[in-house]
Motif scaffolding. Structure first.
Motif, PDB file in Angstrom:
ATOM      1  N   GLN A  38      -9.608 -13.146   5.741  1.00 47.52           N
ATOM      2  CA  GLN A  38      -9.421 -11.826   5.158  1.00 47.52           C
ATOM      3  C   GLN A  38      -7.937 -11.614   4.903  1.00 47.52           C
ATOM      4  O   GLN A  38      -7.088 -12.278   5.488  1.00 47.52           O
ATOM      5  CB  GLN A  38      -9.988 -10.747   6.073  1.00 47.52           C
ATOM      6  CG  GLN A  38     -11.489 -10.918   6.310  1.00 47.52           C
ATOM      7  CD  GLN A  38     -12.078  -9.820   7.164  1.00 47.52           C
ATOM      8  OE1 GLN A  38     -11.545  -8.735   7.253  1.00 47.52           O
ATOM      9  NE2 GLN A  38     -13.213 -10.114   7.797  1.00 47.52           N
ATOM     10  N   ALA A  39      -7.631 -10.682   4.014  1.00 51.00           N
ATOM     11  CA  ALA A  39      -6.243 -10.483   3.599  1.00 51.00           C
ATOM     12  C   ALA A  39      -5.892  -9.007   3.559  1.00 51.00           C
ATOM     13  O   ALA A  39      -6.663  -8.179   3.068  1.00 51.00           O
ATOM     14  CB  ALA A  39      -6.002 -11.107   2.219  1.00 51.00           C
ATOM     15  N   SER A  40      -4.709  -8.694   4.091  1.00 48.07           N
ATOM     16  CA  SER A  40      -4.123  -7.378   3.875  1.00 48.07           C
ATOM     17  C   SER A  40      -3.585  -7.329   2.452  1.00 48.07           C
ATOM     18  O   SER A  40      -3.249  -8.359   1.855  1.00 48.07           O
ATOM     19  CB  SER A  40      -2.988  -7.133   4.872  1.00 48.07           C
ATOM     20  OG  SER A  40      -3.456  -7.212   6.208  1.00 48.07           O
ATOM     21  N   VAL A  41      -3.493  -6.121   1.918  1.00 46.87           N
ATOM     22  CA  VAL A  41      -3.126  -5.963   0.502  1.00 46.87           C
ATOM     23  C   VAL A  41      -1.987  -4.961   0.364  1.00 46.87           C
ATOM     24  O   VAL A  41      -2.026  -3.869   0.951  1.00 46.87           O
ATOM     25  CB  VAL A  41      -4.337  -5.490  -0.323  1.00 46.87           C
ATOM     26  CG1 VAL A  41      -3.925  -5.175  -1.763  1.00 46.87           C
ATOM     27  CG2 VAL A  41      -5.440  -6.538  -0.302  1.00 46.87           C
ATOM     28  N   VAL A  42      -0.974  -5.330  -0.401  1.00 43.80           N
ATOM     29  CA  VAL A  42       0.120  -4.428  -0.776  1.00 43.80           C
ATOM     30  C   VAL A  42       0.312  -4.555  -2.287  1.00 43.80           C
ATOM     31  O   VAL A  42       0.438  -5.662  -2.818  1.00 43.80           O
ATOM     32  CB  VAL A  42       1.430  -4.793  -0.045  1.00 43.80           C
ATOM     33  CG1 VAL A  42       2.591  -3.981  -0.609  1.00 43.80           C
ATOM     34  CG2 VAL A  42       1.303  -4.559   1.453  1.00 43.80           C
ATOM     35  N   ILE A  43       0.334  -3.417  -2.964  1.00 42.02           N
ATOM     36  CA  ILE A  43       0.502  -3.400  -4.420  1.00 42.02           C
ATOM     37  C   ILE A  43       1.692  -2.513  -4.742  1.00 42.02           C
ATOM     38  O   ILE A  43       1.723  -1.337  -4.354  1.00 42.02           O
ATOM     39  CB  ILE A  43      -0.760  -2.857  -5.127  1.00 42.02           C
ATOM     40  CG1 ILE A  43      -2.013  -3.634  -4.679  1.00 42.02           C
ATOM     41  CG2 ILE A  43      -0.602  -2.923  -6.645  1.00 42.02           C
ATOM     42  CD1 ILE A  43      -3.319  -3.045  -5.210  1.00 42.02           C
ATOM     43  N   LEU A  44       2.683  -3.063  -5.453  1.00 39.67           N
ATOM     44  CA  LEU A  44       3.878  -2.283  -5.781  1.00 39.67           C
ATOM     45  C   LEU A  44       4.430  -2.698  -7.137  1.00 39.67           C
ATOM     46  O   LEU A  44       3.982  -3.663  -7.752  1.00 39.67           O
ATOM     47  CB  LEU A  44       4.933  -2.419  -4.678  1.00 39.67           C
ATOM     48  CG  LEU A  44       5.159  -3.767  -3.993  1.00 39.67           C
ATOM     49  CD1 LEU A  44       5.741  -4.787  -4.938  1.00 39.67           C
ATOM     50  CD2 LEU A  44       6.079  -3.599  -2.793  1.00 39.67           C
TER      51      LEU A  44
END
Length: 612
Positions: A38-44
């Motif tokens: 599973q993966a954490s997600v950051v969008i910027l």
């Protein structure tokens, strides 16, 4: 709406489709898609992407980067064959100028803004839960059907441009008997944060109350459980908040992205790790590789020979050198004491066993960046000042170390000496080390090996070690070779039974760790070498730095003793009138043993083991 039964056995692409259709009646995906990462997600915004990637690499423990998308790319082909990051997390959070302004089920309404944004997929600790369970270790949050607990710490991450924050950790209660297995199971999963960054008292991370997590839910402990902390990808959320980016999105905690990647092992270098308790109050465990631990045990064996045939093998306790040096490795400030005025009829009365070993420990602690001070008898201040100055000239010490004295002026003198304003919550030192220091016997006197009372020559530095037993956060170590040295109270029963005159001379004051050597100086040399072994141990180094930053490349020999330097130091002691302990001679010997055929050989053996 779909219920949760059977979700843990569904394939990732099926789960993502179900999430995409908003048909789940759950708040987190912990325990789902067993066997898949599973993966954490950051969008910027794309203008911030390069700096955020550097921030991830600088803090690889909490932010192991799995994939970085191109601007406006909603897919991640290396992680999943059929995905859309706008819809495939169970829940998202929206941040504007550092403030969370909403929780969202979908990001589709922001598709236009997302065209100029980059998505980062980061490793997640949910990926290791199945591996931990397969090792026979319970996962309490899964058992209790709640989110994992997450906490902000006081540990700063490495900053890059506008990205800065403190480390965030997840916490899982682990039975004490299973700590080693939990570390081994997770150390192999580097892309899922790897091994823990702390085991024990949460206060050492600046966490005040485990019942009040900053993210997730409180998890209940079973009797015998120990709090174990792993670096968390939510650290990225804190970095986004502190950056005050105009617009950013993240997954909600416990609502990570499910990939198609099976949970293979990406093993960290450094060998199989072990867990060792180094403090009871506060409760604190450390991590070291099995290879490094074995080297240190070999060092302990080397110094354990008994050239004087005094019976010291009966005093030895296996693993004391390892425990003491692990604790010293974690310390920030160390106080060392030495000095045994066994030659009461000479001036000075000190013997030459003790100061070289004390300086060897101090030199390595300086090389490791620790604060070091020395405390000695008031009458011996001038002598020790000259010894320290000469050690600097010889290149043993990088710089002079503060030289202190202690006198009992009131019932609180020891507390005032050890702690700022006498406050036990603010100790000045993390660790006290006594090496070949006269120790107080049960009758309150101090004796040399021949039962001569030398109390009139000894200041009550023992009181510092007694006070340390009542101050949380101060660990103590005693190094000796006969049982009448400060700290040997831990083995006093064996001293009384097996050492000549032991019933009278045995030190009554205990230390947390007791290093017994054939000659006390050897114990100091071995401690310096053991700290060097720990400096080179990847598993221990990662644990010390909380998996933040990059491993340092230590100087090959910085802080280590050498035969040449120790020879010159012994010559200096002879010139200052400091005599051999057993014979009182002013020759190149220590405890009646010649330097060139005995002590030099021991130093060479210790160095060979530490550096190979």
């Amino acid at each position: 709406m779909l219920l949760t039964g059977g979700l843990n056995s569904l394939l990732p692409h099926v789960l993502r489709r179900i999430i995409r259709c908003n048909r789940l009646s759950i708040s987190n995906i912990s325990g789902m898609a067993e066997g898949y990462k599973q993966a954490s997600v950051v969008i910027l915004h794309k203008s911030l992407a390069d700096d955020f990637e550097k921030f991830c690499h600088a803090n690889n423990g909490p932010l192991p980067l799995l994939y970085r998308s191109q601007p406006g790319d909603w897919k991640c082909p290396s992680l999943s064959s059929d995905s859309d990051i706008r819809t495939d997390c169970l829940q998202y959070r929206k941040y504007e100028h550092g403030a969370c302004t909403g929780s969202l089920k979908s990001l589709k309404e922001y598709s236009e803004q997302l065209k100029d944004m980059v998505t980062f997929y980061l490793g997640c600790s949910f990926s290791f839960e199945k591996a931990v369970q397969n090792a026979g270790i319970p996962i309490r949050n899964v058992e209790q059907k709640c989110n994992v607990s997450m906490y902000k710490t006081s540990v700063p991450c490495y900053s890059v441009s506008m990205f800065h924050c403190n480390l965030v950790v997840t916490m899982r209660p682990i039975p004490e008997s299973k700590l080693g297995a939990a570390v081994v199971a997770t150390s192999e999963l580097k892309e899922a944060h790897g091994a823990p960054v702390h085991i024990g008292d949460p206060g050492l991370l600046g966490i005040q109350d485990l019942s009040k997590p900053d993210y997730g839910d409180p998890v209940h402990f079973h009797p015998g459980d120990i709090p174990v902390f792993w670096a968390s990808g939510v650290t990225g959320v804190e970095a986004i908040i502190n950056s005050r980016a105009p617009l950013a999105f993240t997954h909600s905690p416990d609502c990570t992205f499910i990939t198609d990647l099976e949970k293979g092992n990406v093993r960290a270098s450094g060998g199989v790790p072990q867990v060792h308790r180094i403090s009871q109050d506060p409760l604190h465990f450390s991590i070291v590789s099995a290879e490094a631990a074995q080297k240190i045990k070999t060092l302990e064996t080397l110094i354990g020979i008994d050239p004087g045939e005094r019976g010291i093998r009966h005093l030895q306790r296996q693993g004391e050198l390892l425990g003491a040096c692990l604790a010293l490795s974690h310390a920030g400030s160390v106080l060392i004491t030495t000095g045994f005025p066994t030659h009461w009829s000479h001036q000075p009365p000190e013997e030459n066993d003790g100061p070289p070993g004390a300086l060897a420990i101090a030199a390595m602690l300086q090389a490791l960046g620790k604060r070091v001070a020395m405390v000695t008898d008031q009458r011996a201040m001038d002598l020790n000042k000259k010894i320290i100055e000469e050690a600097v000239q010889l290149g043993i010490l990088k710089e002079p170390i503060p030289l202190l004295s202690y006198q009992r002026e009131s019932a609180n003198s020891a507390l005032m000496f050890l702690c700022e304003n006498g406050n036990p919550g603010r100790p000045r030192f993390d660790h006290l080390v006594a090496i070949e220091r006269a120790g107080m016997a049960a009758d309150g006197n101090y004796y040399n090996a021949r039962k001569v009372n030398i109390k009139h020559l000894v200041d009550p530095i023992d009181e510092l070690f007694l006070a340390a037993q009542t101050i949380p956060g101060i660990t103590t170590t005693g190094v000796g070779d006969g049982g009448n040295e400060l700290g040997m109270g831990k083995v006093k029963d064996a001293v009384k039974k097996h050492i000549k005159n032991g019933d009278v001379i045995a030190c009554d004051v205990e230390a947390d760790f007791t290093i017994v050597a054939g000659v006390s100086n050897w114990g100091g040399y071995a401690a310096a070498c053991a700290l060097h072994v720990l400096r080179r141990c990847h598993s221990h180094g990662r644990y010390l730095r909380r998996a933040l930053g990059v491993p340092r490349s230590p100087c090959r020999r910085a802080g280590l003793p050498s035969v040449r330097k120790e020879e010159k130091l012994l010559k200096t002691l002879v010139q200052l009138g400091v005599r051999s302990g057993k014979t009182a001679s002013l020759e190149m010997e220590v405890d009646g043993l010649p330097f060139y055929s005995t002590h030099s050989l021991m130093i060479e053996q210790l160095l060979q083991e530490a550096q190979q």
